[in-house]
Design a protein around this motif. Structure first.
Motif, PDB file in Angstrom:
ATOM      1  N   THR A 222      26.781 -10.143   0.748  1.00 16.40           N
ATOM      2  CA  THR A 222      27.839 -11.104   0.043  1.00 16.40           C
ATOM      3  C   THR A 222      29.029 -11.287   1.048  1.00 16.40           C
ATOM      4  O   THR A 222      29.708 -12.143   0.632  1.00 16.40           O
ATOM      5  CB  THR A 222      28.127 -10.698  -1.439  1.00 16.40           C
ATOM      6  OG1 THR A 222      28.823  -9.305  -1.303  1.00 16.40           O
ATOM      7  CG2 THR A 222      26.878 -10.308  -2.318  1.00 16.40           C
ATOM      8  N   TYR A 225      29.848 -14.394   2.278  1.00 14.88           N
ATOM      9  CA  TYR A 225      29.948 -15.533   1.455  1.00 14.88           C
ATOM     10  C   TYR A 225      31.309 -15.213   0.402  1.00 14.88           C
ATOM     11  O   TYR A 225      31.521 -16.047  -0.549  1.00 14.88           O
ATOM     12  CB  TYR A 225      28.795 -15.416   0.552  1.00 14.88           C
ATOM     13  CG  TYR A 225      27.415 -15.838   1.177  1.00 14.88           C
ATOM     14  CD1 TYR A 225      27.074 -17.356   1.087  1.00 14.88           C
ATOM     15  CD2 TYR A 225      26.780 -15.070   1.599  1.00 14.88           C
ATOM     16  CE1 TYR A 225      25.929 -17.592   1.639  1.00 14.88           C
ATOM     17  CE2 TYR A 225      25.589 -15.406   2.283  1.00 14.88           C
ATOM     18  CZ  TYR A 225      25.059 -16.498   2.229  1.00 14.88           C
ATOM     19  OH  TYR A 225      24.050 -16.849   2.778  1.00 14.88           O
ATOM     20  N   PRO A 420      27.170 -21.872  -8.398  1.00  9.44           N
ATOM     21  CA  PRO A 420      28.098 -20.833  -7.970  1.00  9.44           C
ATOM     22  C   PRO A 420      29.126 -21.376  -8.039  1.00  9.44           C
ATOM     23  O   PRO A 420      30.374 -20.545  -8.197  1.00  9.44           O
ATOM     24  CB  PRO A 420      27.846 -21.203  -6.217  1.00  9.44           C
ATOM     25  CG  PRO A 420      26.333 -21.587  -6.380  1.00  9.44           C
ATOM     26  CD  PRO A 420      26.011 -22.594  -7.293  1.00  9.44           C
ATOM     27  N   ALA A 452      21.258 -17.424 -12.314  1.00  5.28           N
ATOM     28  CA  ALA A 452      20.843 -18.087 -10.861  1.00  5.28           C
ATOM     29  C   ALA A 452      19.439 -17.802 -10.871  1.00  5.28           C
ATOM     30  O   ALA A 452      18.803 -18.752 -10.035  1.00  5.28           O
ATOM     31  CB  ALA A 452      21.496 -17.046  -9.893  1.00  5.28           C
ATOM     32  N   TYR A 469      20.087 -17.820  -2.331  1.00  3.71           N
ATOM     33  CA  TYR A 469      20.683 -18.395  -3.598  1.00  3.71           C
ATOM     34  C   TYR A 469      21.225 -17.458  -4.539  1.00  3.71           C
ATOM     35  O   TYR A 469      22.363 -17.605  -4.986  1.00  3.71           O
ATOM     36  CB  TYR A 469      19.644 -19.159  -4.192  1.00  3.71           C
ATOM     37  CG  TYR A 469      20.383 -20.102  -5.366  1.00  3.71           C
ATOM     38  CD1 TYR A 469      21.203 -21.285  -5.147  1.00  3.71           C
ATOM     39  CD2 TYR A 469      20.016 -19.883  -6.860  1.00  3.71           C
ATOM     40  CE1 TYR A 469      21.863 -22.084  -6.313  1.00  3.71           C
ATOM     41  CE2 TYR A 469      20.553 -20.925  -7.609  1.00  3.71           C
ATOM     42  CZ  TYR A 469      21.622 -21.682  -7.539  1.00  3.71           C
ATOM     43  OH  TYR A 469      22.208 -22.455  -8.432  1.00  3.71           O
ATOM     44  N   VAL A 472      24.361 -15.948  -3.026  1.00  6.69           N
ATOM     45  CA  VAL A 472      25.746 -16.912  -3.108  1.00  6.69           C
ATOM     46  C   VAL A 472      26.270 -16.939  -4.544  1.00  6.69           C
ATOM     47  O   VAL A 472      27.390 -16.818  -4.662  1.00  6.69           O
ATOM     48  CB  VAL A 472      25.270 -18.345  -2.913  1.00  6.69           C
ATOM     49  CG1 VAL A 472      26.483 -19.512  -3.369  1.00  6.69           C
ATOM     50  CG2 VAL A 472      24.849 -18.515  -1.567  1.00  6.69           C
ATOM     51  N   ASN A 473      25.518 -16.779  -5.478  1.00  7.59           N
ATOM     52  CA  ASN A 473      25.901 -16.732  -6.908  1.00  7.59           C
ATOM     53  C   ASN A 473      26.760 -15.191  -7.089  1.00  7.59           C
ATOM     54  O   ASN A 473      27.662 -15.045  -7.862  1.00  7.59           O
ATOM     55  CB  ASN A 473      24.899 -16.916  -7.878  1.00  7.59           C
ATOM     56  CG  ASN A 473      24.508 -18.367  -8.266  1.00  7.59           C
ATOM     57  OD1 ASN A 473      25.137 -19.106  -8.576  1.00  7.59           O
ATOM     58  ND2 ASN A 473      23.638 -18.932  -7.300  1.00  7.59           N
ATOM     59  N   ALA A 476      29.968 -15.487  -5.768  1.00  7.76           N
ATOM     60  CA  ALA A 476      30.881 -16.104  -6.582  1.00  7.76           C
ATOM     61  C   ALA A 476      31.619 -15.303  -7.778  1.00  7.76           C
ATOM     62  O   ALA A 476      32.673 -15.460  -8.129  1.00  7.76           O
ATOM     63  CB  ALA A 476      30.070 -17.307  -6.988  1.00  7.76           C
ATOM     64  N   TYR A 528      31.191 -22.890  -1.415  1.00  3.17           N
ATOM     65  CA  TYR A 528      30.292 -22.584  -2.189  1.00  3.17           C
ATOM     66  C   TYR A 528      29.352 -23.844  -2.303  1.00  3.17           C
ATOM     67  O   TYR A 528      28.274 -23.738  -2.742  1.00  3.17           O
ATOM     68  CB  TYR A 528      30.911 -22.129  -3.759  1.00  3.17           C
ATOM     69  CG  TYR A 528      31.019 -20.648  -3.553  1.00  3.17           C
ATOM     70  CD1 TYR A 528      30.300 -19.504  -3.128  1.00  3.17           C
ATOM     71  CD2 TYR A 528      32.438 -20.423  -3.888  1.00  3.17           C
ATOM     72  CE1 TYR A 528      30.570 -18.596  -2.954  1.00  3.17           C
ATOM     73  CE2 TYR A 528      32.717 -18.891  -3.686  1.00  3.17           C
ATOM     74  CZ  TYR A 528      31.940 -17.794  -3.242  1.00  3.17           C
ATOM     75  OH  TYR A 528      32.262 -16.468  -3.205  1.00  3.17           O
ATOM     76  N   ALA A 532      25.592 -23.542  -1.391  1.00  5.47           N
ATOM     77  CA  ALA A 532      24.613 -23.891  -2.625  1.00  5.47           C
ATOM     78  C   ALA A 532      23.659 -25.105  -2.272  1.00  5.47           C
ATOM     79  O   ALA A 532      22.318 -24.992  -2.757  1.00  5.47           O
ATOM     80  CB  ALA A 532      25.262 -24.147  -3.796  1.00  5.47           C
TER      81      ALA A 532
END
Length: 561
Positions: A222, A225, A420, A452, A469, A472-473, A476, A528, A532
């Motif tokens: 993560t 990101y 996200p 997600a 994916y 990314v979430n 976030a 984001y 995404a």
């Protein structure tokens, strides 16, 4: 970050029946306490009054269901007292208060011995310009990466004389401290944050039936990101080198260049106590500051290690004892450590070392040393009052079900590329309203991972695409919690940054918020949304750094104009 919310992430959901029921009963009224506290903070410029009324509005609401208006007022007042006492009784909060007070005592001892002045004189020779003064503060903030509280309490008192010399506003100093506290601790691979972040990720995956996930590996993934954390760190560097600011920070910096380092509305702990100045004839030695601070930092690492080792169980403990100096052992022990106790222990050890140095060098006697140490505690009293009220507000918000109401209101199914962003915004709003990043992570992660996964399945994602994916979430959640906490006037790290810089708290919030929101918007639109849609983080990161540079270059104005 308000860590008394840590238990929210760890208790079974069945324990939240009252909060969930209150969220249904009160609905939008659950937003009253945080909204009142935040609005009054801006209107009255008095954070203590604002927090007190915010807590009272919550305790009044809780009692109005079963009581008359008069009795609700009475029980609302007694409820405030009960929550403040409860906040003090919480072992984590007690540790935080003791560490804040004790570090204040260490700083007072160092100041009395002339250590702070010696370091300031040395750095002033190295820092030839305001740019190098700001970058030195930034570097020191990154160096104290292991805990955001320690960052806020250590960096400010050391760097304040340097930034004052080069006429850097207290507001800018507070911003640099705050922007290198949680944003650094949140992405550090070994810190007091790692344990919570990893446990939340692991529990979230268990909710979708995945039990063999490497949660620490997910956490590492993560980091690229964590756009806000990274962009805000570079934002500081850009503003320093370009000499450009915007918004109320521009006003503050131009005022500081005229010699007015703060607005005049300082917090009580910023009023200088001349009795802490070193005596005439005391030799100014950097070691008077460096040695106690070195002990503080190293002692914190050692305390984190053994505190975490004591908390480990089963296979984790066995592996740690077999490989006591391995990276995995450090990661596990730091994650399991009780940071509030560890930092208090290290601050107490640093106190003993500072007193020993002062007595050995005949700067003061033992009695005077203890008196000086106590005076350092007194400078932190206002901060303790604010922390107690902030924690009390958090407990009211929890009981009312404010966070649950927000989640149920805003966490509906959304398009794949928006999810996200929605998680980031929701996390930001909850964190801003409650002043807690830990609590926000604990609330959102169990919702974000299943959501997600469901959205990804709906859009036919699988394999590496699904994994990316999910990353990314998850990022976030973690980043949104830090962003909202960074903006919040009721966040304890925001409060501590104001105190460390000797800056009026509301001045710090009003100058920092435009910067945080601007970088937050870059995080959304350059970070984001593109990722995404499938763009690699290694492509969005350079774009985001360019966008951050462009923000400073084209929106910012020259301070010296």
């Amino acid at each position: 970050m308000s860590r008394n919310f840590l238990f929210l992430a760890l208790l079974p959901l069945t324990l939240f029946a009252d909060a969930a029921e209150n969220a249904k009963i009160f609905g939008i009224w659950t937003l009253v306490p945080p909204v009142v506290a935040i609005a009054l903070a801006f209107i009255t410029k008095d954070v203590i009054l604002s927090l007190f009324i915010g807590v009272f509005s919550g305790t009044f609401l809780i009692n109005i269901i079963n009581e008359t208006i008069f009795m609700s007022f009475v029980k609302g007042f007694t409820g405030i007292v009960e929550r403040i006492v409860g906040s003090m009784a919480d072992s984590w909060n007690a540790g935080i208060m003791l560490q804040v007070l004790c570090i204040g005592g260490v700083v007072a001892l160092i100041t009395k011995m002339g250590g702070t002045k010696a370091v300031a004189l040395w750095l002033s020779k190295k820092a030839k310009t305001g740019i190098s003064a700001q970058i030195s503060t930034w570097v020191m903030g990154i160096f104290v990466f292991f805990d955001d509280y320690a960052n806020a309490l250590i960096v400010g008192p050391i760097m304040r004389p340097i930034t004052d010399k080069f006429k850097i506003s207290r507001e800018k100093l507070a911003f640099i401290i705050d922007a290198t506290a949680a944003p650094i601790a949140g992405i550090a691979i070994i810190s007091t944050w790692v344990g919570l972040e990893i446990s939340l990720i692991k529990n979230g995956y268990e909710l979708i039936g995945v039990t063999d996930i490497n949660a620490y590996g997910i956490f590492i993934e993560t980091i690229p990101y964590r756009f806000y954390n990274i962009f805000i760190l570079f934002f500081i560097v850009y503003t320093a080198f370009m000499g450009r600011e915007f918004g109320s920070m521009l006003t503050a910096e131009r005022r500081a260049r005229r010699g007015e380092l703060h607005s005049g509305k300082v917090m009580m702990e910023d009023i200088e106590d001349k009795t802490l100045e070193p005596k005439e004839g005391v030799r100014l030695a950097m070691s008077n500051a460096v040695v106690p601070l070195f002990v503080l930092v190293v002692g914190a690492f050692v305390s984190f290690y053994f505190s975490g080792l004591k908390a480990l169980e089963g296979e984790a403990l066995k592996l740690a004892l077999e490989n006591p100096l391995s990276f995995n052992t450090f990661r596990e022990t730091f994650g399991a450590a009780d940071a509030s106790v560890a930092l208090f222990q290290s601050a107490l050890l640093a106190t003993i070392v500072a007193i020993t140095i002062g007595v050995w060098r005949k700067i003061f006697g033992v009695k005077e040393a203890i008196s000086t140490w106590v005076k350092g505690w007194k400078t932190m009293i206002i901060t303790i009052v604010i922390l107690l009220l902030a924690w009390s507000l958090s407990s009211v918000i929890k009981e009312l079900g404010t966070s649950r109401y927000l989640v149920e209101l805003l966490s509906q199914s959304t398009p794949k590329f928006i999810l996200p962003v929605a998680i980031f915004v929701l996390g930001s709003f909850i964190s801003f309203s409650t002043g807690t990043s830990y609590g926000t992570m604990g609330i959102l992660m169990p919702l974000a991972i299943p959501l997600a996964n469901a959205v990804g399945v709906h859009y036919g994602l699988s394999g590496d695409a699904m994994h990316s994916y999910m990353i990314v979430n998850i990022s976030a959640v973690l980043t949104g919690a830090i962003f909202g906490d960074h903006c919040s006037p009721i966040s304890d790290t925001t409060i501590l940054s104001s105190m460390g810089a000797g800056c009026n708290h509301i001045d710090h919030v009003t100058t920092q918020m435009p910067y945080a929101i601007s970088v937050g918007l870059i995080t959304i639109f350059v970070g984001y949304i593109p990722t995404a849609l499938g763009l690699s983080a290694w492509a969005t990161l350079p774009l985001g750094l360019i966008a951050t540079w462009a923000l400073v270059r084209f929106v910012g104005k020259k301070v010296e104009a």
